[in-house]
Scaffold this active site. Structure first.
Site, PDB file in Angstrom:
ATOM      1  N   ASP A   1       0.818  -1.215   0.000  1.00 50.04           N
ATOM      2  CA  ASP A   1       0.000   0.000   0.000  1.00 50.04           C
ATOM      3  C   ASP A   1       0.850   1.262   0.000  1.00 50.04           C
ATOM      4  OD1 ASP A   1      -2.175  -1.652   0.074  1.00 50.04           O
ATOM      5  OD2 ASP A   1      -2.517  -1.449   2.232  1.00 50.04           O
ATOM      6  N   GLY A   2       2.060   1.176   0.539  1.00 49.67           N
ATOM      7  CA  GLY A   2       2.937   2.345   0.589  1.00 49.67           C
ATOM      8  C   GLY A   2       3.306   2.874  -0.787  1.00 49.67           C
TER       9      GLY A   2
END
Length: 430
Positions: A175-176
């Protein structure tokens, strides 16, 4: 009514200070300093305040980068696009792609190389890659891959503007990587295709096994998208400096007097804005304003202001509810509040929030944006938060609803438990 028109609600007794730094009425400032709550505003003063913007928030842009846009639905009612029917289309065939890879992750080297070869050799695309990605010894030392890297266009974060050069984005990681992609574009964001090659993967619905057919499908413009709203955050800081004057001999003299100057910085935030107590052992003590009115003072470890996308991140760990990204809202979640009755709340997307250090706070506060750009907030500084009109168009694997519930089940194990045993008719007799 056209969706782009400004809606004015005459009956609501709220005032809204302008986001671009405009001054509110002095009478409003006096009330704010007195810490009077808007809920207790008398009926006599209600007629003096009127909302100047819609609670629904700004209409999101429907063009993403230089070539992508939302496919218009001819069956839309009142020109309002149904979130379930939002699909990607291209004004012109896409020619450039930004590939974002988690830095120095050995497990991503082979997928990264395969994808880049496919994009450059098979699809004849212009590939943009961050310069520090190619500085990885595992990539720069690969002679076989060197011929491919020479075709890349490189950029550096905060130095090179690629907003009008990239047609769509491919993220490799967790997700980063999607949060990082969002931070690179302060206005219109190109469509984002995120492959699940990280640890959690709540925002990355695609599997890399069949990347060739999936990327081809996106290039052809056949995909559903979800518009993930962002927060437009403006940090206004007061800098105090000593006044100085120069004498006839050119010597700088100071007389102890102080002068103030204001510095403003703006951010686009996909997940959340976190205000906390930082390294101090004292409670955080910050005032929270909504449309110019003090609604509460946060005393605790801090407060999280999140988007619906961010509701499944830090906010849910702090006890907030999970909100589907298509819901227009802003969530306010206290972090370990020093009050049992302080529960998370959801406010309309069209409000303006403002956070300031309380006058009687014992220490400063610290703020971060999607876990980055952490900085100290002192007395006189302010953080203004509204919904941005530049969302992140995230490409769906199936559709916005199924993808979201799939992520809840697979990543967060939502409502997973051992099922209760069947009760037979013989057992019911006992």
């Amino acid at each position: 009514m056209d969706v782009g028109e400004e809606v004015r609600v005459e009956a609501v007794p709220y005032c809204c200070s302008t986001f671009d730094g405009g001054e509110v009425a002095s009478r409003s400032l006096v009330r704010r300093n007195r810490k009077t709550r808007s809920l207790s505003t008398s009926s006599a003063s209600s007629s003096e305040y009127r909302r100047t913007q819609s609670l629904h928030g700004p209409s999101p842009v429907t063009t993403f980068g230089p070539k992508a846009c939302m496919l218009q639905n001819p069956h839309a009612v009142m020109h309002i696009q149904d979130p379930a029917s939002q699909r990607l289309t291209w004004n012109k065939p896409p020619k450039s792609v930004l590939v974002i890879k988690k830095i120095r992750d050995a497990s991503l080297l082979q997928p990264f190389k395969e994808l880049c070869v496919f994009l450059t050799e098979v699809k004849d695309m212009i590939v943009y890659v961050e310069k520090k990605v190619l500085e990885d010894p595992a990539i720069s030392g690969d002679e076989n891959f060197g011929a491919i890297t020479k075709k890349f266009c490189t950029f550096r974060e905060d130095l090179d503007d690629i907003s009008n050069r990239v047609d769509f984005i491919i993220c490799l990681g967790g997700d980063g990587t999607l949060l990082y992609a969002s931070s690179l574009f302060q206005e219109s964001v190109p469509p984002v295709m995120a492959f699940h090659l990280g640890s959690l993967g709540f925002l990355t619905p695609f599997k890399f096994d069949t990347y060739q057919s999936q990327v081809t499908q996106i290039i052809e413009g056949n995909a559903a998208i979800i518009l993930r709203s962002r927060l437009k955050v403006r940090v206004l800081k007061e800098n105090w400096e000593k006044k100085a004057r120069v004498d006839e001999k050119g010597i700088i003299l100071t007389n102890g007097d102080m002068e103030t100057s204001r510095k403003s910085v703006q951010y686009q935030v996909l997940n959340e804005v976190v205000v906390d107590r930082g390294p101090s052992s004292y409670l955080s003590n910050v005032d929270l304003f909504l449309d110019g009115h003090l609604i509460t003072t946060v005393q605790g470890d801090g407060v999280i202001v999140s988007t619906p996308t961010g509701s499944t991140a830090y906010a849910v760990a702090a006890g907030a509810s999970m909100i589907h990204p298509n819901v227009p809202a802003i969530m306010i979640t206290p972090i370990c509040p020093h009050s049992l009755s302080f529960r998370p709340i959801v406010v309309p997307a069209g409000v303006e929030l403002k956070i300031m250090l309380s006058r009687d706070a014992r220490n400063t506060a610290w703020v971060s944006f999607d876990g980055r750009k952490r900085q100290e907030i002192c007395h006189g500084d302010s953080i203004t938060i509204t919904t941005s009109c530049f969302p992140v168009p995230s490409i769906c694997f199936r559709d916005p609803v199924n993808d979201w519930f799939e992520s809840l089940a697979q990543c967060l194990h939502w409502n997973v438990r051992k099922k209760q045993n069947y009760l037979s008719s013989e057992d019911e007799e006992f």
